[in-house]
Design a protein around this motif. Structure first.
Motif, PDB file in Angstrom:
ATOM      1  N   GLU A 122      55.560  54.403  -6.127  1.00 18.10           N
ATOM      2  CA  GLU A 122      54.242  54.490  -5.499  1.00 18.10           C
ATOM      3  C   GLU A 122      54.256  55.448  -4.311  1.00 18.10           C
ATOM      4  O   GLU A 122      53.285  56.170  -4.075  1.00 18.10           O
ATOM      5  CB  GLU A 122      53.790  53.103  -5.056  1.00 18.10           C
ATOM      6  CG  GLU A 122      53.409  52.189  -6.215  1.00 18.10           C
ATOM      7  CD  GLU A 122      53.153  50.765  -5.782  1.00 18.10           C
ATOM      8  OE1 GLU A 122      52.369  50.073  -6.457  1.00 18.10           O
ATOM      9  OE2 GLU A 122      53.749  50.325  -4.774  1.00 18.10           O
TER      10      GLU A 122
ATOM     11  N   CYS B  61      54.246  58.896  -5.790  1.00 13.04           N
ATOM     12  CA  CYS B  61      52.890  59.194  -6.267  1.00 13.04           C
ATOM     13  C   CYS B  61      51.992  59.581  -5.094  1.00 13.04           C
ATOM     14  O   CYS B  61      51.240  60.557  -5.175  1.00 13.04           O
ATOM     15  CB  CYS B  61      52.326  57.978  -7.000  1.00 13.04           C
ATOM     16  SG  CYS B  61      50.629  58.187  -7.575  1.00 13.04           S
TER      17      CYS B  61
ATOM     18  N   CYS C 272      50.190  63.238  -4.571  1.00 12.43           N
ATOM     19  CA  CYS C 272      48.733  63.344  -4.399  1.00 12.43           C
ATOM     20  C   CYS C 272      48.388  64.031  -3.080  1.00 12.43           C
ATOM     21  O   CYS C 272      47.476  64.873  -3.027  1.00 12.43           O
ATOM     22  CB  CYS C 272      48.094  61.958  -4.448  1.00 12.43           C
ATOM     23  SG  CYS C 272      48.106  61.205  -6.089  1.00 12.43           S
TER      24      CYS C 272
ATOM     25  N   CYS D  71      44.662  64.301  -8.413  1.00  8.27           N
ATOM     26  CA  CYS D  71      45.296  63.164  -7.737  1.00  8.27           C
ATOM     27  C   CYS D  71      45.060  61.884  -8.531  1.00  8.27           C
ATOM     28  O   CYS D  71      45.971  61.057  -8.686  1.00  8.27           O
ATOM     29  CB  CYS D  71      44.737  63.003  -6.325  1.00  8.27           C
ATOM     30  SG  CYS D  71      45.251  64.293  -5.176  1.00  8.27           S
TER      31      CYS D  71
ATOM     32  N   THR E  26      47.274  61.939 -11.554  1.00  8.60           N
ATOM     33  CA  THR E  26      48.655  61.633 -11.166  1.00  8.60           C
ATOM     34  C   THR E  26      48.842  60.131 -10.976  1.00  8.60           C
ATOM     35  O   THR E  26      49.832  59.555 -11.442  1.00  8.60           O
ATOM     36  CB  THR E  26      49.012  62.361  -9.855  1.00  8.60           C
ATOM     37  OG1 THR E  26      48.859  63.770 -10.041  1.00  8.60           O
ATOM     38  CG2 THR E  26      50.447  62.067  -9.435  1.00  8.60           C
ATOM     39  N   GLY E  27      47.898  59.497 -10.306  1.00  5.13           N
ATOM     40  CA  GLY E  27      47.989  58.053 -10.086  1.00  5.13           C
ATOM     41  C   GLY E  27      47.988  57.278 -11.390  1.00  5.13           C
ATOM     42  O   GLY E  27      48.757  56.318 -11.558  1.00  5.13           O
TER      43      GLY E  27
ATOM     44  N   PHE F 226      51.433  57.638 -13.117  1.00  8.41           N
ATOM     45  CA  PHE F 226      52.451  56.798 -12.468  1.00  8.41           C
ATOM     46  C   PHE F 226      52.247  55.328 -12.829  1.00  8.41           C
ATOM     47  O   PHE F 226      53.209  54.598 -13.059  1.00  8.41           O
ATOM     48  CB  PHE F 226      52.418  56.985 -10.951  1.00  8.41           C
ATOM     49  CG  PHE F 226      53.297  58.101 -10.460  1.00  8.41           C
ATOM     50  CD1 PHE F 226      54.585  57.852 -10.016  1.00  8.41           C
ATOM     51  CD2 PHE F 226      52.842  59.415 -10.451  1.00  8.41           C
ATOM     52  CE1 PHE F 226      55.400  58.880  -9.569  1.00  8.41           C
ATOM     53  CE2 PHE F 226      53.640  60.454 -10.002  1.00  8.41           C
ATOM     54  CZ  PHE F 226      54.930  60.191  -9.555  1.00  8.41           C
ATOM     55  N   ASP F 227      50.981  54.883 -12.881  1.00  8.13           N
ATOM     56  CA  ASP F 227      50.701  53.488 -13.238  1.00  8.13           C
ATOM     57  C   ASP F 227      51.120  53.188 -14.679  1.00  8.13           C
ATOM     58  O   ASP F 227      51.653  52.115 -14.973  1.00  8.13           O
ATOM     59  CB  ASP F 227      49.213  53.180 -13.076  1.00  8.13           C
ATOM     60  CG  ASP F 227      48.836  52.920 -11.622  1.00  8.13           C
ATOM     61  OD1 ASP F 227      49.757  52.824 -10.775  1.00  8.13           O
ATOM     62  OD2 ASP F 227      47.630  52.826 -11.329  1.00  8.13           O
TER      63      ASP F 227
ATOM     64  N   ASN G 116      54.754  52.536 -14.966  1.00 14.03           N
ATOM     65  CA  ASN G 116      55.248  51.397 -14.186  1.00 14.03           C
ATOM     66  C   ASN G 116      55.316  50.156 -15.081  1.00 14.03           C
ATOM     67  O   ASN G 116      54.284  49.616 -15.482  1.00 14.03           O
ATOM     68  CB  ASN G 116      54.309  51.133 -13.006  1.00 14.03           C
ATOM     69  CG  ASN G 116      54.861  50.088 -12.055  1.00 14.03           C
ATOM     70  OD1 ASN G 116      55.434  49.094 -12.464  1.00 14.03           O
ATOM     71  ND2 ASN G 116      54.681  50.333 -10.770  1.00 14.03           N
TER      72      ASN G 116
END
Length: 218
Positions: free
Chosen positions: A94, A97, A101, A136, A139-140, A143-144, A147
């Motif tokens: 996180e 990330c 961003c 951004c 990208t988030g 990453f999620d 996870n």
């Protein structure tokens, strides 16, 4: 064995269950269960909820490889509710990330200001800032989706852990393309079809996700 494998092994032994019995309940092979317990492999995300239900633990406990006592669970809930710094502590992924961003947005803002000052063309290049903001968001989402804990939590709620993320990627990408192309071609009206097409794809993906979830629940 890793923490997950050790915990699964101990849970199975507590139940007096063999690997073959657990495998039969989950619809997998004995070899798969053996690999989970030795740490050679991890179960599919869709298997975590059934495993947790079989042994009477939560998915979080399963992934962490230990049971949480009532006091710890209560404290964690209180920290999350109150915004305590421990409850809001971010993982390394996180933090990465957030850094990515921030770098994207800073690069976009700097580029816009630099181009504007050097060429005095502020109008068309304003699109750089919203496009960077959309990047951004993309990208988030990526990453999620990568996870495992967040995927497991969505699965526990009966949601498909990928469909929502893919839909987010599609719609944000379509908006970014629409803005980037339209601002330089001035074809705002006909090119709105890009966003409409993205929304249609999301509806289709959502329907596919519901079908997959329905088949898994049967």
């Amino acid at each position: 064995m890793n923490d997950f494998g050790d915990f699964l092994y101990s849970l199975r032994r507590e139940k007096g269950m063999t690997q073959a019995q657990l495998a039969a309940m989950l619809g997998v092979t004995n070899k798969a269960v053996s690999k989970w317990e030795t740490g050679e492999a991890m179960p599919e995300t869709s298997q975590l909820v059934p495993i947790a239900r079989i042994f009477g633990v939560t998915v979080d406990e399963l992934l962490e490889g230990r049971r949480k006592d009532k006091e710890e669970t209560f404290n964690n809930e209180q920290h999350l509710f109150a915004g305590d710094k421990h409850g809001c502590e971010k993982t390394f992924a996180e933090k990465v990330c957030g850094a990515v961003c921030a770098a994207l947005f800073f690069a976009g803002l700097s580029s816009y200001l630099l181009i504007g000052v050097l060429t005095n063309l502020w109008s068309p290049y304003w699109v750089i800032i919203p496009v960077c903001a959309l990047l951004c968001g993309i990208t988030g989402i990526i990453f999620d989706m990568c996870n495992p804990v967040k995927r497991a939590k969505k699965t526990a709620k009966g949601e498909n852990p990928y469909i929502g993320g893919v839909c987010g990627l599609v719609i944000l990408s379509c908006v970014a393309v629409y803005l980037s192309v339209s601002v330089f071609t001035y074809l705002w009206h006909p090119l709105w079809v890009i966003v409409a097409a993205g929304a249609a794809v999301c509806v289709l993906l959502g329907a596919i996700g519901e079908i997959i979830n329905y088949k898994k629940r049967k």
